[in-house]
Design an enzyme around this catalytic site. Structure first.
Site, PDB file in Angstrom:
ATOM      1  N   CYS A  31       1.842  -5.686   2.827  1.00  0.00           N
ATOM      2  CA  CYS A  31       0.391  -5.882   2.887  1.00  0.00           C
ATOM      3  C   CYS A  31      -0.154  -5.051   4.042  1.00  0.00           C
ATOM      4  CB  CYS A  31       0.056  -7.356   3.082  1.00  0.00           C
ATOM      5  SG  CYS A  31      -1.717  -7.705   3.174  1.00  0.00           S
TER       6      CYS A  31
ATOM      7  N   HIS B 227      -2.390  -5.708  -8.613  1.00  0.00           N
ATOM      8  CA  HIS B 227      -3.724  -5.437  -8.088  1.00  0.00           C
ATOM      9  C   HIS B 227      -4.505  -4.503  -9.017  1.00  0.00           C
ATOM     10  CE1 HIS B 227      -1.556  -6.847  -4.563  1.00  0.00           C
ATOM     11  NE2 HIS B 227      -2.639  -6.832  -3.824  1.00  0.00           N
TER      12      HIS B 227
ATOM     13  N   CYS C  22      -8.124  -2.078   2.033  1.00  0.00           N
ATOM     14  CA  CYS C  22      -6.802  -2.373   1.460  1.00  0.00           C
ATOM     15  C   CYS C  22      -5.791  -1.280   1.811  1.00  0.00           C
ATOM     16  CB  CYS C  22      -6.873  -2.564  -0.052  1.00  0.00           C
ATOM     17  SG  CYS C  22      -5.308  -3.124  -0.778  1.00  0.00           S
TER      18      CYS C  22
END
Length: 337
Positions: A90, A223, A253
């Site tokens: 992440c 995603h 992101c």
């Protein structure tokens, strides 16, 4: 009956929340972080849902838990948790985790200004800029990112037939660019993107196979990245990334930016050394860069890839001691469809 206590440091990266679990995380078995991730999901997923879901979290909540590294070339290991599960990697979570861990003295780097993170997706190299007690900026050098598939067709409610590219930047992303039935993210509301995205994801996973060539546990698209023209004068592109069940990333992101750069590099639109500034739905920026070209060599196929880096900032918002009480009927959290 027991009350489980978790000491958390809360913050956000460019607008998207990060909850760093600094105390109370479970001991995990495994010789790699991917194995420890599997153990966590198998036996301790209630911690994730309890901390990420309502009433202690919300649809956009994401976080991390620190562990000793499983490999000698790393300073610390990170397990990422969020509403949808435990992501292998992440980007915004990394920037927030590093910022808060350094500022709070939770990690002592072997070399000041640098950290190597042991993540389920692999080694992530970090450089950070510190001004006194504060970390002002973090740049992460991500795992290899690559374009996985081009022009996959999928039917979208309201819009009709769409063609998407799928790229990997730590997670698999379906990238929706302007085309006959889609113009620009600016032309649709966040609620529309949230309504369409899980349907697209489900249909793509049903119709196509997504398998990382080297990591067997990374085997689905997670995603959706909706693209648009930038509003910020420094940005090259804008995006709205859907993740979880109902969330649009407030940051640009990190893994999504990595995937986008890999897609553009594969099409000859970026080359090693090029900068790529990505704008979020709320106007915050990540500064990406193609560090170098590489390849991912699997048993069945070899994919051209890039090593991307992403720079951004995070801010701590406070301390949070959270109880998960077995007497609470919502101890493990809940979501509302």
């Amino acid at each position: 009956m027991a009350r489980h206590s978790f000491f958390c440091v809360d913050g956000h990266t460019c607008g998207n929340p990060v909850r760093l679990v600094a105390g109370g995380g479970p001991n995990l078995e495994g010789s790699t972080m991917m194995e420890k991730r599997a153990h966590f999901l198998r036996e301790y997923d209630w911690i994730r849902t309890g901390l990420m879901f309502e009433p202690r979290g919300h649809d956009m909540m994401s976080g991390s838990i620190l562990y000793p590294p499983t490999r000698p070339d790393c300073d610390v290991a990170v397990l990422f948790i969020e509403t949808s599960g435990c992501l292998p990697m992440c980007g915004h979570g990394t920037i927030g985790t590093v910022t808060m861990a350094i500022e709070q003295g939770l990690v002592t780097p072997k070399t000041p200004g640098k950290l190597n993170l042991d993540t389920p997706a692999g080694l992530v190299a970090i450089e950070y800029e510190q001004n006194g007690q504060y970390v002002e900026r973090v740049r992460l050098t991500n795992v290899p990112a690559f374009l996985y598939a081009e022009g996959l067709e999928v039917e979208c409610p309201d819009l009709g037939n769409l063609k998407v590219d799928v790229a990997y930047g730590g997670n698999f992303y379906a990238i929706v660019e302007p085309q006959e039935n889609y113009t620009d993210m600016e032309d649709y509301s966040a609620l529309q993107l949230i309504a369409w995205s899980p349907i697209l994801r489900e249909r793509l996973n049903e119709k196509y196979k997504f398998q990382h060539p080297l990591l067997p546990d990374i085997n689905r698209l997670s995603h959706i990245l909706w693209t648009g023209k930038p509003k910020h004068p420094e940005a090259h592109a804008r995006n709205a990334v859907f993740y979880g069940d109902k969330a649009i990333d407030r940051s640009p992101c990190g893994t999504g930016t990595s995937a986008r750069m890999a897609q553009l590099a594969a099409k000859g639109k970026l080359k090693p050394g090029d900068e790529f500034v990505h704008e979020s739905i709320i106007g915050s920026l990540f500064h990406g860069r193609v560090e170098r070209a590489t390849e991912v060599v699997g048993q069945d196929r070899t994919l051209p890839a890039i090593i991307p880096s992403i720079a951004g900032w995070a801010r701590m918002t406070g301390y949070n001691t959270i109880f998960i009480d077995d007497r609470d009927p919502f101890a493990h959290g809940f979501t509302v469809a």
